[in-house]
Motif scaffolding. Structure first.
Motif, PDB file in Angstrom:
ATOM      1  N   PHE A  31       0.832  -1.204   0.000  1.00  0.00           N
ATOM      2  CA  PHE A  31       0.000   0.000   0.000  1.00  0.00           C
ATOM      3  C   PHE A  31       0.863   1.250   0.000  1.00  0.00           C
ATOM      4  CE2 PHE A  31      -3.798   2.422   0.765  1.00  0.00           C
ATOM      5  CZ  PHE A  31      -3.343   3.531   1.464  1.00  0.00           C
ATOM      6  N   LEU A  32       1.880   1.259   0.855  1.00  0.00           N
ATOM      7  CA  LEU A  32       2.755   2.432   0.933  1.00  0.00           C
ATOM      8  C   LEU A  32       3.520   2.631  -0.370  1.00  0.00           C
ATOM      9  CD1 LEU A  32       4.145   1.891   4.541  1.00  0.00           C
ATOM     10  CD2 LEU A  32       2.309   3.410   3.827  1.00  0.00           C
ATOM     11  N   ARG A  33       3.966   1.532  -0.970  1.00  0.00           N
ATOM     12  CA  ARG A  33       4.685   1.649  -2.239  1.00  0.00           C
ATOM     13  C   ARG A  33       3.781   2.256  -3.307  1.00  0.00           C
ATOM     14  NH1 ARG A  33       4.954  -0.247  -6.977  1.00  0.00           N
ATOM     15  NH2 ARG A  33       3.191  -1.637  -6.622  1.00  0.00           N
ATOM     16  N   MET A  34       2.558   1.766  -3.397  1.00  0.00           N
ATOM     17  CA  MET A  34       1.612   2.285  -4.386  1.00  0.00           C
ATOM     18  C   MET A  34       1.302   3.760  -4.148  1.00  0.00           C
ATOM     19  SD  MET A  34      -1.007  -0.954  -4.444  1.00  0.00           S
ATOM     20  CE  MET A  34      -2.330   0.050  -5.116  1.00  0.00           C
ATOM     21  N   ALA A  35       1.057   4.101  -2.874  1.00  0.00           N
ATOM     22  CA  ALA A  35       0.685   5.475  -2.555  1.00  0.00           C
ATOM     23  C   ALA A  35       1.812   6.445  -2.874  1.00  0.00           C
ATOM     24  CB  ALA A  35       0.294   5.584  -1.079  1.00  0.00           C
ATOM     25  N   PHE A  36       3.024   6.104  -2.455  1.00  0.00           N
ATOM     26  CA  PHE A  36       4.141   7.017  -2.691  1.00  0.00           C
ATOM     27  C   PHE A  36       4.514   7.070  -4.169  1.00  0.00           C
ATOM     28  CE2 PHE A  36       5.025   6.414   1.925  1.00  0.00           C
ATOM     29  CZ  PHE A  36       4.965   7.748   2.275  1.00  0.00           C
ATOM     30  N   HIS A  61       1.935   9.270  -5.764  1.00  0.00           N
ATOM     31  CA  HIS A  61       2.112  10.664  -5.353  1.00  0.00           C
ATOM     32  C   HIS A  61       3.319  11.286  -6.044  1.00  0.00           C
ATOM     33  CE1 HIS A  61       2.130  14.225  -2.920  1.00  0.00           C
ATOM     34  NE2 HIS A  61       3.335  13.956  -2.474  1.00  0.00           N
ATOM     35  N   GLU A  62       4.416  10.559  -6.090  1.00  0.00           N
ATOM     36  CA  GLU A  62       5.630  11.102  -6.692  1.00  0.00           C
ATOM     37  C   GLU A  62       5.487  11.286  -8.201  1.00  0.00           C
ATOM     38  OE1 GLU A  62       7.616  11.740  -3.237  1.00  0.00           O
ATOM     39  OE2 GLU A  62       8.300  12.240  -5.257  1.00  0.00           O
ATOM     40  N   ALA A  63       4.613  10.484  -8.830  1.00  0.00           N
ATOM     41  CA  ALA A  63       4.461  10.551 -10.284  1.00  0.00           C
ATOM     42  C   ALA A  63       3.499  11.639 -10.737  1.00  0.00           C
ATOM     43  CB  ALA A  63       3.991   9.191 -10.812  1.00  0.00           C
ATOM     44  N   ARG A  64       2.781  12.245  -9.815  1.00  0.00           N
ATOM     45  CA  ARG A  64       1.838  13.291 -10.210  1.00  0.00           C
ATOM     46  C   ARG A  64       2.580  14.464 -10.828  1.00  0.00           C
ATOM     47  NH1 ARG A  64      -2.344  13.647  -5.106  1.00  0.00           N
ATOM     48  NH2 ARG A  64      -3.975  12.337  -5.984  1.00  0.00           N
ATOM     49  N   PRO A  65       2.216  14.849 -12.039  1.00  0.00           N
ATOM     50  CA  PRO A  65       2.929  15.962 -12.685  1.00  0.00           C
ATOM     51  C   PRO A  65       2.911  17.241 -11.865  1.00  0.00           C
ATOM     52  CG  PRO A  65       1.546  14.807 -14.257  1.00  0.00           C
ATOM     53  CD  PRO A  65       1.201  14.273 -12.914  1.00  0.00           C
ATOM     54  N   TYR A  98      -4.357  19.234   0.451  1.00  0.00           N
ATOM     55  CA  TYR A  98      -2.944  19.574   0.313  1.00  0.00           C
ATOM     56  C   TYR A  98      -2.224  18.467  -0.450  1.00  0.00           C
ATOM     57  CZ  TYR A  98      -4.130  23.128   3.697  1.00  0.00           C
ATOM     58  OH  TYR A  98      -4.720  24.195   4.315  1.00  0.00           O
ATOM     59  N   ARG A  99      -1.694  18.811  -1.612  1.00  0.00           N
ATOM     60  CA  ARG A  99      -1.009  17.846  -2.459  1.00  0.00           C
ATOM     61  C   ARG A  99       0.497  17.790  -2.157  1.00  0.00           C
ATOM     62  NH1 ARG A  99      -3.567  16.941  -7.515  1.00  0.00           N
ATOM     63  NH2 ARG A  99      -5.644  16.122  -7.073  1.00  0.00           N
ATOM     64  N   ALA A 100       1.046  18.883  -1.677  1.00  0.00           N
ATOM     65  CA  ALA A 100       2.479  18.914  -1.381  1.00  0.00           C
ATOM     66  C   ALA A 100       2.738  19.928  -0.282  1.00  0.00           C
ATOM     67  CB  ALA A 100       3.288  19.265  -2.629  1.00  0.00           C
ATOM     68  N   THR A 156      -0.668  18.190   6.765  1.00  0.00           N
ATOM     69  CA  THR A 156      -0.104  16.995   6.154  1.00  0.00           C
ATOM     70  C   THR A 156      -0.541  16.888   4.704  1.00  0.00           C
ATOM     71  OG1 THR A 156      -2.004  15.655   6.842  1.00  0.00           O
ATOM     72  CG2 THR A 156      -0.117  15.737   8.334  1.00  0.00           C
ATOM     73  N   VAL A 157       0.283  16.229   3.898  1.00  0.00           N
ATOM     74  CA  VAL A 157      -0.090  15.951   2.516  1.00  0.00           C
ATOM     75  C   VAL A 157      -1.293  15.006   2.526  1.00  0.00           C
ATOM     76  CG1 VAL A 157       0.646  14.875   0.364  1.00  0.00           C
ATOM     77  CG2 VAL A 157       2.238  16.293   1.670  1.00  0.00           C
TER      78      VAL A 157
END
Length: 261
Positions: free
Chosen positions: A76-81, A84-88, A120-122, A136-137
């Motif tokens: 779950f954490l791998r998918m979430a991060f 999140h990191e891939a969001r343009p 909050y996205r970032a 928090t994000v």
């Protein structure tokens, strides 16, 4: 979230809702939670909650530690991060937030509008300083009580009738004595935001915290995809300091701060 009767377990939608309720509840316990406590919180029979946990474990979305407590799984954490990191917008905005946090020694946020709330996205905390904000994000706040929310609403709600329709039949939450909650108050403020190009939060969402917000065009040429803010502790960075630094903040946004004409 209260789960409905166990007789509905075999009905796919209700069963899925129950599994998702357990998954969401696990996120509240970073150190893990026992089956008994989880059963009480979910308000569902122990076998039902246990089946939901087993489904989540098989998918790698939940795990069980040595104490028998359940927590979010590594998958779950791998998918979430990874998502999140891939969001343009997140990737493109993060350097801007870092520059703002370093320049002002305060917290910088990027948020988007979601109905009556902002998400909050970032977030980037200042590199130094003992006191930091608790935002928090993924966290949410009422749009009408935040600088980022009012900035984005000002671009959507052009008339007082628009504001009235957005408020609807319910009353807006007054987070502090300074929060603007009526259509007339918000419409007047939205007009000022459109004129000045920025929005302010003068301790309207949380006492002792103010912010200045500007639009960001990360994924759209003419409509703000979200808003960036410098959120500061009032005793450390008064609102007047942020207003005086508007030009500096705007320059740090670079091309992302300007729509295509």
């Amino acid at each position: 979230m209260t789960v409905r009767s166990t007789e509905a377990d075999s009905k796919g939608l209700v069963g899925s809702d129950r599994v998702l309720a357990v998954l969401k509840e696990l996120a509240r316990y970073p150190d893990g939670v026992g089956l008994e406590e989880l059963t009480q919180v979910i308000a569902s029979p122990k076998p039902t909650v246990h089946r939901a946990l087993q489904s989540l474990r098989r998918a790698g979305l939940a795990d069980q530690d040595g104490r028998g407590h359940y927590l979010l799984g590594d998958e779950f954490l791998r998918m979430a991060f990874a998502h999140h990191e891939a969001r343009p917008d997140h990737v493109r905005v993060h350097p801007v937030l870092e520059a703002l946090a370093e320049r002002f020694g305060e917290t910088a946020h990027y948020a988007v509008l979601d109905g009556h709330e902002v998400v909050y996205r970032a977030k980037v905390d200042p590199p130094t300083g003992a006191v930091r904000l608790t935002s928090t994000v993924g966290g949410r706040n009422p749009a009408h009580a935040t600088g980022v929310g009012k900035l984005l609403l000002a671009h959507e709600l052009r008339t007082v009738h628009d504001v009235e329709a957005w408020i609807g039949d319910g009353a807006l939450e007054r987070r502090t004595p300074r929060t603007h909650c009526t259509a007339a108050e918000l419409h007047e403020e939205f007009e000022a935001i459109r004129e000045h190009g920025y929005a302010l939060d003068d301790q309207e969402n949380e006492p002792g915290v103010n912010c200045l917000a500007l639009p960001l065009y990360a994924t759209s040429a003419n409509t703000p995809s979200g808003a960036v803010s410098v959120s500061a502790l009032t005793y450390r960075t008064p609102l007047s300091t942020l207003v005086d630094a508007y030009a500096d903040i705007r320059s740090l946004l670079g091309p992302l701060g300007e729509p295509l004409r």
